[in-house]
Design a protein around this motif. Structure first.
Motif, PDB file in Angstrom:
ATOM      1  N   LEU A  23       0.816  -1.206   0.000  1.00  0.00           N
ATOM      2  CA  LEU A  23       0.000   0.000   0.000  1.00  0.00           C
ATOM      3  C   LEU A  23       0.853   1.260   0.000  1.00  0.00           C
ATOM      4  CD1 LEU A  23      -2.515  -1.757   0.452  1.00  0.00           C
ATOM      5  CD2 LEU A  23      -3.258  -0.080   2.141  1.00  0.00           C
ATOM      6  N   ARG A  24       0.440   2.236  -0.783  1.00  0.00           N
ATOM      7  CA  ARG A  24       1.063   3.563  -0.803  1.00  0.00           C
ATOM      8  C   ARG A  24       0.241   4.575  -0.008  1.00  0.00           C
ATOM      9  NH1 ARG A  24       4.260  -0.065  -3.254  1.00  0.00           N
ATOM     10  NH2 ARG A  24       5.776   0.861  -4.700  1.00  0.00           N
ATOM     11  N   ASP A  25      -1.054   4.341   0.113  1.00  0.00           N
ATOM     12  CA  ASP A  25      -1.949   5.337   0.690  1.00  0.00           C
ATOM     13  C   ASP A  25      -1.925   5.360   2.213  1.00  0.00           C
ATOM     14  OD1 ASP A  25      -2.670   5.827  -1.921  1.00  0.00           O
ATOM     15  OD2 ASP A  25      -4.551   4.730  -1.817  1.00  0.00           O
ATOM     16  N   THR A  82      -1.005  -6.556  -0.117  1.00  0.00           N
ATOM     17  CA  THR A  82      -2.161  -7.084  -0.842  1.00  0.00           C
ATOM     18  C   THR A  82      -1.749  -8.233  -1.749  1.00  0.00           C
ATOM     19  OG1 THR A  82      -1.842  -5.492  -2.641  1.00  0.00           O
ATOM     20  CG2 THR A  82      -3.292  -4.828  -0.829  1.00  0.00           C
ATOM     21  N   THR A 118      -9.418  -3.399  -0.945  1.00  0.00           N
ATOM     22  CA  THR A 118      -8.671  -3.461  -2.207  1.00  0.00           C
ATOM     23  C   THR A 118      -9.643  -3.294  -3.372  1.00  0.00           C
ATOM     24  OG1 THR A 118      -8.890  -5.880  -2.274  1.00  0.00           O
ATOM     25  CG2 THR A 118      -6.931  -4.980  -1.217  1.00  0.00           C
ATOM     26  N   ASN A 119      -9.211  -2.580  -4.394  1.00  0.00           N
ATOM     27  CA  ASN A 119     -10.086  -2.354  -5.553  1.00  0.00           C
ATOM     28  C   ASN A 119     -10.375  -3.634  -6.326  1.00  0.00           C
ATOM     29  OD1 ASN A 119     -10.103   0.315  -4.857  1.00  0.00           O
ATOM     30  ND2 ASN A 119      -8.897   1.035  -6.600  1.00  0.00           N
ATOM     31  N   ASP A 120      -9.419  -4.586  -6.300  1.00  0.00           N
ATOM     32  CA  ASP A 120      -9.635  -5.843  -7.022  1.00  0.00           C
ATOM     33  C   ASP A 120     -10.273  -6.917  -6.144  1.00  0.00           C
ATOM     34  OD1 ASP A 120      -7.535  -6.602  -5.377  1.00  0.00           O
ATOM     35  OD2 ASP A 120      -6.058  -6.739  -6.994  1.00  0.00           O
ATOM     36  N   SER A 135      -3.374  -5.993  -6.658  1.00  0.00           N
ATOM     37  CA  SER A 135      -3.061  -4.579  -6.822  1.00  0.00           C
ATOM     38  C   SER A 135      -2.980  -3.877  -5.472  1.00  0.00           C
ATOM     39  CB  SER A 135      -4.144  -3.911  -7.683  1.00  0.00           C
ATOM     40  OG  SER A 135      -4.025  -2.495  -7.640  1.00  0.00           O
ATOM     41  N   ASN A 136      -2.146  -2.830  -5.394  1.00  0.00           N
ATOM     42  CA  ASN A 136      -2.069  -2.049  -4.162  1.00  0.00           C
ATOM     43  C   ASN A 136      -3.043  -0.869  -4.151  1.00  0.00           C
ATOM     44  OD1 ASN A 136      -0.884  -0.166  -5.871  1.00  0.00           O
ATOM     45  ND2 ASN A 136       1.186  -0.391  -5.052  1.00  0.00           N
ATOM     46  N   HIS A 137      -3.941  -0.823  -5.106  1.00  0.00           N
ATOM     47  CA  HIS A 137      -4.924   0.268  -5.159  1.00  0.00           C
ATOM     48  C   HIS A 137      -6.107  -0.060  -4.250  1.00  0.00           C
ATOM     49  CE1 HIS A 137      -2.756   2.307  -8.310  1.00  0.00           C
ATOM     50  NE2 HIS A 137      -2.744   1.204  -9.031  1.00  0.00           N
ATOM     51  N   VAL A 138      -6.510   0.928  -3.448  1.00  0.00           N
ATOM     52  CA  VAL A 138      -7.564   0.720  -2.459  1.00  0.00           C
ATOM     53  C   VAL A 138      -8.566   1.865  -2.513  1.00  0.00           C
ATOM     54  CG1 VAL A 138      -6.095  -0.625  -0.911  1.00  0.00           C
ATOM     55  CG2 VAL A 138      -6.185   1.867  -0.663  1.00  0.00           C
ATOM     56  N   SER A 139      -9.724   1.625  -1.880  1.00  0.00           N
ATOM     57  CA  SER A 139     -10.773   2.647  -1.791  1.00  0.00           C
ATOM     58  C   SER A 139     -11.375   2.640  -0.397  1.00  0.00           C
ATOM     59  CB  SER A 139     -11.878   2.374  -2.818  1.00  0.00           C
ATOM     60  OG  SER A 139     -11.384   2.421  -4.140  1.00  0.00           O
TER      61      SER A 139
END
Length: 256
Positions: free
Chosen positions: A157-159, A200, A217-219, A203-207
């Motif tokens: 995670l970056r966020d 994760t 996680t977005n995925d 992907s490391n993209h989250v919401s």
């Protein structure tokens, strides 16, 4: 501004750390299929208050729980809920902390609920090992870095990042789990930081969810999260979130 702690203050912080670990360990021992995250939250609050502490999370920024309970694709900040029932094969991140004598402790652990999938088990094992590796590197003149997760193909995670801690939950500096070696804030003796890899499977993209708290996680692939509060000393890192059984919990829920 980074707040450097004296040796006496670091010693005082061990009480909050020990109670934080005790609460986390007992909650982990209650993790099993059929239990609600609200029941886990009640247990954590009972233990913290019984031993003279105050839940660090409850009311912090308006958060309603004593623990963050984040299941499967939820990375952090899940709100305990009586309708959120654990199922066999889940993984659950429990994040909790206690305030004792004005000092804050903070720690987290991802537990298996029943029998995890091989993929989830591997994710948790690697993320736990990332925490161990980061703590080993937490020495004056160096900085905590995190590369083990990506070597296994996982996302970092970056966020959300680790942080300084002391009289309040979040102090400077931020402690990211990514970046290039030799950059970032240089650690120095007297700093106390919460090191917390959030990793994760995809992907490391989250919401952030509609409640304004839960991060997923977005995925919708699983995530794992482990954390200890660590003091930087000239003699090496000292894990403050340590109880009579040590600084580490079992990965398997239902065990002490």
């Amino acid at each position: 501004m980074i707040k450097i702690k004296s040796a006496t203050q670091i010693e005082q912080m061990k009480k909050a750390g020990a109670l934080s670990k005790m609460a986390l360990r007992h909650v982990g021992a209650m993790v099993r299929p059929g239990v609600s995250t609200f029941e886990l939250d009640q247990l954590a609050e009972q233990i913290i208050r019984m031993h003279g502490g105050t839940p660090a999370f409850k009311g912090y920024g308006g958060f309603p729980g004593t623990i963050c309970a984040s299941i499967n694709d939820a990375v952090v900040h899940g709100i305990p809920n009586p309708d959120m029932i654990l199922r066999d094969g889940d993984i659950i991140s429990i994040d909790t902390g206690a305030v004792v004598d004005g000092w804050v402790g903070d720690n987290a652990w991802t537990f298996f609920v029943g029998t995890p999938t091989p993929e989830a088990k591997a994710l948790c094992e690697v993320t736990r090992d990332c925490l161990k590796a980061a703590i080993e590197q937490a020495v004056p003149g160096n900085h905590a870095v995190q590369s083990l997760a990506e070597s296994h193909g996982y996302g970092v995670l970056r966020d959300y990042v680790g942080h300084g801690i002391g009289r309040v939950m979040h102090e400077d500096p931020n402690v990211p789990n990514y970046g290039k070696k030799g950059r970032g804030v240089r650690l120095q003796a007297g700093m106390v930081i919460a090191i917390e890899p959030m990793v994760t499977m995809g992907s490391n993209h989250v919401s952030t969810g509609s409640d304004g708290w839960i991060v997923t996680t977005n995925d919708h692939l699983p995530a794992a999260h482990y954390e200890n509060t660590v003091a930087i000393t000239n003699d090496g890192p000292v894990i403050l979130t340590t109880d009579a059984q040590g600084a580490w919990c079992s990965l398997q829920g239902g065990e002490m």
